[in-house]
Scaffold this motif. Structure first.
Motif, PDB file in Angstrom:
ATOM      1  N   GLN A 118       0.730  -1.170   0.109  1.00 14.68           N
ATOM      2  CA  GLN A 118      -0.143  -0.022   0.176  1.00 14.68           C
ATOM      3  C   GLN A 118       0.883   1.276  -0.126  1.00 14.68           C
ATOM      4  O   GLN A 118       1.959   1.197   0.345  1.00 14.68           O
ATOM      5  CB  GLN A 118      -0.941  -0.085   1.233  1.00 14.68           C
ATOM      6  N   VAL A 119       0.302   2.313  -0.528  1.00 18.89           N
ATOM      7  CA  VAL A 119       1.002   3.807  -0.537  1.00 18.89           C
ATOM      8  C   VAL A 119       0.087   4.453   0.309  1.00 18.89           C
ATOM      9  O   VAL A 119      -1.130   4.573  -0.365  1.00 18.89           O
ATOM     10  CB  VAL A 119       1.365   4.235  -1.883  1.00 18.89           C
ATOM     11  N   TRP A 120       0.393   5.148   1.458  1.00 14.04           N
ATOM     12  CA  TRP A 120      -0.475   6.065   2.209  1.00 14.04           C
ATOM     13  C   TRP A 120      -0.019   7.591   1.880  1.00 14.04           C
ATOM     14  O   TRP A 120       1.151   7.627   1.705  1.00 14.04           O
ATOM     15  CB  TRP A 120      -0.258   5.902   3.528  1.00 14.04           C
ATOM     16  N   LEU A 121      -0.907   8.698   1.509  1.00 13.68           N
ATOM     17  CA  LEU A 121      -0.828   9.828   1.611  1.00 13.68           C
ATOM     18  C   LEU A 121      -1.038  10.729   2.834  1.00 13.68           C
ATOM     19  O   LEU A 121      -2.232  10.259   3.504  1.00 13.68           O
ATOM     20  CB  LEU A 121      -1.391  10.481   0.631  1.00 13.68           C
ATOM     21  N   ASN A 122      -0.051  11.212   3.550  1.00 16.14           N
ATOM     22  CA  ASN A 122      -0.828  11.877   4.933  1.00 16.14           C
ATOM     23  C   ASN A 122      -0.224  13.282   4.581  1.00 16.14           C
ATOM     24  O   ASN A 122       0.786  13.632   4.342  1.00 16.14           O
ATOM     25  CB  ASN A 122       0.192  11.177   5.959  1.00 16.14           C
ATOM     26  N   ASN A 127      -6.178  13.051   5.796  1.00 14.78           N
ATOM     27  CA  ASN A 127      -6.036  11.894   6.649  1.00 14.78           C
ATOM     28  C   ASN A 127      -5.079  10.959   6.147  1.00 14.78           C
ATOM     29  O   ASN A 127      -5.276  10.805   4.819  1.00 14.78           O
ATOM     30  CB  ASN A 127      -7.017  11.556   7.308  1.00 14.78           C
ATOM     31  N   PHE A 128      -4.422  10.175   6.991  1.00 16.45           N
ATOM     32  CA  PHE A 128      -3.546   9.169   6.473  1.00 16.45           C
ATOM     33  C   PHE A 128      -4.369   8.222   5.571  1.00 16.45           C
ATOM     34  O   PHE A 128      -5.381   7.327   6.089  1.00 16.45           O
ATOM     35  CB  PHE A 128      -3.088   8.363   7.512  1.00 16.45           C
ATOM     36  N   THR A 129      -4.299   7.995   4.405  1.00 14.23           N
ATOM     37  CA  THR A 129      -5.194   7.315   3.538  1.00 14.23           C
ATOM     38  C   THR A 129      -4.520   6.844   2.333  1.00 14.23           C
ATOM     39  O   THR A 129      -3.287   7.123   1.678  1.00 14.23           O
ATOM     40  CB  THR A 129      -6.235   8.420   2.558  1.00 14.23           C
ATOM     41  N   GLY A 130      -4.741   5.515   2.234  1.00 14.18           N
ATOM     42  CA  GLY A 130      -4.280   4.514   1.127  1.00 14.18           C
ATOM     43  C   GLY A 130      -4.746   4.859  -0.174  1.00 14.18           C
ATOM     44  O   GLY A 130      -5.765   5.164  -0.321  1.00 14.18           O
ATOM     45  N   GLN A 131      -3.753   4.830  -1.027  1.00 17.41           N
ATOM     46  CA  GLN A 131      -4.180   5.331  -2.464  1.00 17.41           C
ATOM     47  C   GLN A 131      -4.386   4.230  -3.624  1.00 17.41           C
ATOM     48  O   GLN A 131      -4.731   4.571  -4.748  1.00 17.41           O
ATOM     49  CB  GLN A 131      -2.904   6.236  -3.008  1.00 17.41           C
ATOM     50  N   THR A 133      -6.089  -0.148  -4.209  1.00 20.26           N
ATOM     51  CA  THR A 133      -6.663  -1.363  -3.694  1.00 20.26           C
ATOM     52  C   THR A 133      -5.475  -2.275  -3.762  1.00 20.26           C
ATOM     53  O   THR A 133      -4.766  -2.552  -4.361  1.00 20.26           O
ATOM     54  CB  THR A 133      -7.949  -1.844  -4.643  1.00 20.26           C
ATOM     55  N   ALA A 134      -5.067  -2.695  -2.343  1.00 17.26           N
ATOM     56  CA  ALA A 134      -3.929  -3.591  -2.111  1.00 17.26           C
ATOM     57  C   ALA A 134      -3.841  -4.946  -2.958  1.00 17.26           C
ATOM     58  O   ALA A 134      -5.039  -5.517  -3.127  1.00 17.26           O
ATOM     59  CB  ALA A 134      -3.582  -3.720  -0.721  1.00 17.26           C
ATOM     60  N   PRO A 135      -2.673  -5.389  -3.482  1.00 21.27           N
ATOM     61  CA  PRO A 135      -1.383  -4.601  -3.140  1.00 21.27           C
ATOM     62  C   PRO A 135      -1.343  -3.577  -4.351  1.00 21.27           C
ATOM     63  O   PRO A 135      -1.878  -3.715  -5.382  1.00 21.27           O
ATOM     64  CB  PRO A 135      -0.448  -5.837  -3.392  1.00 21.27           C
ATOM     65  N   ALA A 136      -0.436  -2.581  -4.164  1.00 22.55           N
ATOM     66  CA  ALA A 136      -0.323  -1.216  -5.079  1.00 22.55           C
ATOM     67  C   ALA A 136       0.717  -1.913  -6.105  1.00 22.55           C
ATOM     68  O   ALA A 136       0.269  -1.596  -7.371  1.00 22.55           O
ATOM     69  CB  ALA A 136       0.391  -0.415  -4.423  1.00 22.55           C
ATOM     70  N   MET A 137       1.466  -2.955  -5.985  1.00 22.29           N
ATOM     71  CA  MET A 137       2.563  -3.314  -7.041  1.00 22.29           C
ATOM     72  C   MET A 137       3.046  -4.513  -6.426  1.00 22.29           C
ATOM     73  O   MET A 137       3.412  -4.750  -5.272  1.00 22.29           O
ATOM     74  CB  MET A 137       3.677  -2.324  -7.292  1.00 22.29           C
ATOM     75  N   GLN A 138       3.119  -5.755  -7.392  1.00 23.88           N
ATOM     76  CA  GLN A 138       3.694  -6.796  -6.854  1.00 23.88           C
ATOM     77  C   GLN A 138       4.699  -7.248  -8.007  1.00 23.88           C
ATOM     78  O   GLN A 138       4.638  -7.426  -9.211  1.00 23.88           O
ATOM     79  CB  GLN A 138       2.713  -7.939  -6.770  1.00 23.88           C
ATOM     80  N   PHE A 139       5.817  -7.990  -7.458  1.00 22.97           N
ATOM     81  CA  PHE A 139       6.958  -8.582  -8.527  1.00 22.97           C
ATOM     82  C   PHE A 139       6.785 -10.136  -8.214  1.00 22.97           C
ATOM     83  O   PHE A 139       6.867 -10.446  -6.930  1.00 22.97           O
ATOM     84  CB  PHE A 139       8.133  -8.101  -8.027  1.00 22.97           C
ATOM     85  N   GLY A 140       6.878 -10.994  -9.279  1.00 20.68           N
ATOM     86  CA  GLY A 140       7.146 -12.291  -8.913  1.00 20.68           C
ATOM     87  C   GLY A 140       8.479 -12.733  -9.388  1.00 20.68           C
ATOM     88  O   GLY A 140       9.247 -12.006 -10.153  1.00 20.68           O
ATOM     89  N   PHE A 141       9.046 -13.918  -8.617  1.00 16.21           N
ATOM     90  CA  PHE A 141      10.366 -14.134  -9.063  1.00 16.21           C
ATOM     91  C   PHE A 141      10.422 -15.814  -9.493  1.00 16.21           C
ATOM     92  O   PHE A 141       9.249 -16.662  -9.075  1.00 16.21           O
ATOM     93  CB  PHE A 141      11.259 -14.096  -7.839  1.00 16.21           C
ATOM     94  N   TRP A 142      11.321 -16.209 -10.420  1.00 16.88           N
ATOM     95  CA  TRP A 142      11.219 -17.510 -10.752  1.00 16.88           C
ATOM     96  C   TRP A 142      12.712 -17.668 -10.984  1.00 16.88           C
ATOM     97  O   TRP A 142      13.571 -16.849 -10.985  1.00 16.88           O
ATOM     98  CB  TRP A 142      10.385 -17.778 -12.091  1.00 16.88           C
ATOM     99  N   ILE A 172       4.689  10.689   2.254  1.00 16.35           N
ATOM    100  CA  ILE A 172       4.202   9.627   1.292  1.00 16.35           C
ATOM    101  C   ILE A 172       4.779   8.393   1.709  1.00 16.35           C
ATOM    102  O   ILE A 172       5.990   8.340   1.856  1.00 16.35           O
ATOM    103  CB  ILE A 172       4.591   9.837  -0.124  1.00 16.35           C
ATOM    104  N   VAL A 173       4.054   7.236   2.297  1.00 13.29           N
ATOM    105  CA  VAL A 173       4.379   6.291   2.997  1.00 13.29           C
ATOM    106  C   VAL A 173       4.024   4.888   2.210  1.00 13.29           C
ATOM    107  O   VAL A 173       3.171   4.724   2.038  1.00 13.29           O
ATOM    108  CB  VAL A 173       3.823   6.143   4.342  1.00 13.29           C
ATOM    109  N   PHE A 174       5.204   4.226   2.129  1.00 13.74           N
ATOM    110  CA  PHE A 174       5.263   2.740   1.309  1.00 13.74           C
ATOM    111  C   PHE A 174       5.075   1.644   2.499  1.00 13.74           C
ATOM    112  O   PHE A 174       6.062   1.690   3.147  1.00 13.74           O
ATOM    113  CB  PHE A 174       6.283   2.583   0.526  1.00 13.74           C
TER     114      PHE A 174
END
Length: 215
Positions: A118-122, A127-131, A133-142, A172-174
């Protein structure tokens, strides 16, 4: 005459707009620039989980910032904006940052993942609000997967309506999460910009053409 003045005004707005199409919040060129760890509150210059990197994740300039030991869910990197950065922030409406994961160092067929959950903007007035719908970004490994870079972007234009002209603080909080094995993230090129700069260009060129027609 009034129409001519209006069109000149449009051209001036276009020129001003193009001069502030992007503002660099942090390019992580060996200095924290207000970046800190959310948990410890320490600048990334002194927090042991962060270091500057010159060979991985560099998308602007010559360095990125490396966040290690991010096993499990945690609120980690925080961009605390100074006054000039807050002015840039309010003059724009899109935030973006480049995020990289290294090549896979586990080759046992099991794969894995890491994410910006999630990334929050405060900010003052907002107010401290997520920007996302989680997850914001995902990486896969193989097995033998190479380094990967994605650009995380969000539009905060609606949020600005709750803030003063220049907020007293903006953060901006990650929040990061991982499988416990793939625990390295690299951040670079955090910036703000206005959307669709091509629209501004078209607007300015159209106004200039109308002015020529009036002559």
């Amino acid at each position: 005459m009034k129409r001519c003045m209006l069109l000149i005004g449009v051209c001036v707005v276009f020129m001003l707009g193009t001069s502030s199409l992007a503002g660099m919040i942090n390019d992580f060129e060996g200095t924290a620039g207000g970046a800190k760890d959310w948990g410890s509150g320490d600048s990334i210059d002194v927090d042991p989980d962060y270091s500057y990197e010159s060979s991985i994740g560099v998308t602007s300039g010559s360095q990125s910032v490396h966040l290690s030991n991010v096993a499990g869910w945690a609120q980690t990197l925080t961009l605390a904006l100074d006054y000039s950065q807050r002015v840039d922030f309010m003059a724009n409406s899109i935030f973006s940052i480049d995020i990289t994961v290294p090549a896979n160092h586990v080759n046992d067929g099991s794969g894995g993942w890491t994410e910006i959950y999630q990334v929050w903007l405060n900010a003052e007035g907002y107010n401290f609000t997520g920007q996302f719908t989680a997850p914001a970004m995902q990486f896969g490994f193989w097995d033998n997967s190479s380094a990967q870079t994605q650009t995380l972007t969000f539009d905060y234009s609606a949020a600005k309506g709750s803030m003063p002209v220049v907020p007293g603080w903006v953060e901006i909080v990650f929040a990061t999460n991982s499988d416990g094995v793939h625990t390295d993230l690299y951040f670079d090129n955090a910036q703000v910009m206005v959307p669709e700069p091509a629209t501004l260009t078209i607007l300015g060129l159209g106004a200039a053409a109308l002015l020529r027609r009036k002559k």
